[in-house]
Scaffold this active site. Structure first.
Site, PDB file in Angstrom:
ATOM      1  CB  CYS A  77      -0.905  -0.015   1.234  1.00  0.00           C
ATOM      2  SG  CYS A  77      -1.927   1.454   1.429  1.00  0.00           S
ATOM      3  CB  CYS A 192      -3.329   3.084  -5.592  1.00  0.00           C
ATOM      4  SG  CYS A 192      -4.564   2.256  -4.550  1.00  0.00           S
TER       5      CYS A 192
END
Length: 263
Positions: A77, A192
């Site tokens: 992440c 992302c």
């Protein structure tokens, strides 16, 4: 787990986007088992104040490391690692953390036009870490940072099989495309881990072809370098943990499709 059993690799994400990294890690480490942790109770991270999010993630990892004793931790992440990576390493010096950062360096090396866009969450866009990457590796490029408020949620829905309107998706990606006197954006960094699941949709909706740069393989390669190879398959199974304790049916089905048992 016995003292002699190989430890699992812990894969952490704010939601289910880190499955893109898990997919690559399994290719490179087929003999290992994985514990996938989705912090769905905290998702999306964009709504958090930074000090509160730092404290939340560090506290969560204190519990995860105690309960699962992993070989290494992969933070799949960008938002989490660019904010709290240094804190995790300082708080848990005995543990190795493999982080996820925007792939700005390889984008700068590959671009022909000099126009690179970074498609990310607002949290990743505003991080000093991201700006430092540009300053270190891409000063010769025109780097556009595009922070999408909605795309991570849209990607989660898309992964679960929900239908998205082309217009809604196009509105999120169109700011990435720059055309200045014939010099067009030629690389979009997917900053992302949720976004690569939508790459084929992005390609269909893009105003012109670009290289959509997915960091998942590079993250998996770094993890493989740190994990001792085993001659035989480790005993056990791959599991998924949701911090809410209550993932919905479609999410459970998705995890089963990835060979993960939700616990």
């Amino acid at each position: 787990m016995t003292a002699t059993s190989p430890k699992p690799i812990l894969m952490f994400d704010s939601g289910i986007g880190g499955l893109t990294v898990l997919r690559e890690a399994r290719v490179l480490m087929p003999e290992r088992h994985f514990t996938y942790v989705a912090d769905d109770a905290g998702f999306p991270y964009g709504g958090w104040e930074e000090p509160a999010l730092k404290a939340h993630i560090v506290d969560l990892f204190g519990k995860l490391l105690h309960e699962h004793d992993p070989e290494i931790c992969v933070i799949a992440c960008n938002t989490a690692f660019t904010l709290v990576g240094a804190d995790l390493r300082a708080s848990f010096p005995h543990m190795q953390f493999v982080g996820t950062v925007p792939a700005i360096k390889p984008a700068a090396e590959r671009t022909r036009s000099g126009h690179v866009s970074v498609l990310a969450t607002p949290g990743t866009v505003k991080r000093a870490y991201t700006r430092d990457l540009i300053q270190s590796f891409a000063t010769q490029c025109d780097v556009r940072l595009v922070g999408s408020e909605n795309l991570a949620r849209m990607a989660e829905a898309y992964i679960r099989g929900e239908t998205l309107s082309d217009e809604a998706v196009r509105a999120e990606i169109i700011p990435c495309f720059v055309d200045e006197m014939g010099r067009k954006t030629d690389i979009v960094v997917l900053a992302c881990t949720h976004y690569p699941f939508m790459a084929n949709l992005f390609r269909k909706l893009a105003p012109w072809p670009v290289d959509w740069l997915d960091p998942a393989e590079a993250i998996a390669r770094q993890a493989r370098r740190l994990v001792p190879p085993l001659e035989t398959l480790a005993p056990g199974e791959d599991i998924a943990i949701f911090t809410s304790g209550n993932p919905d049916f479609s999410t459970r089905r998705l995890m089963q499709g990835f060979g993960l048992r939700v616990v």
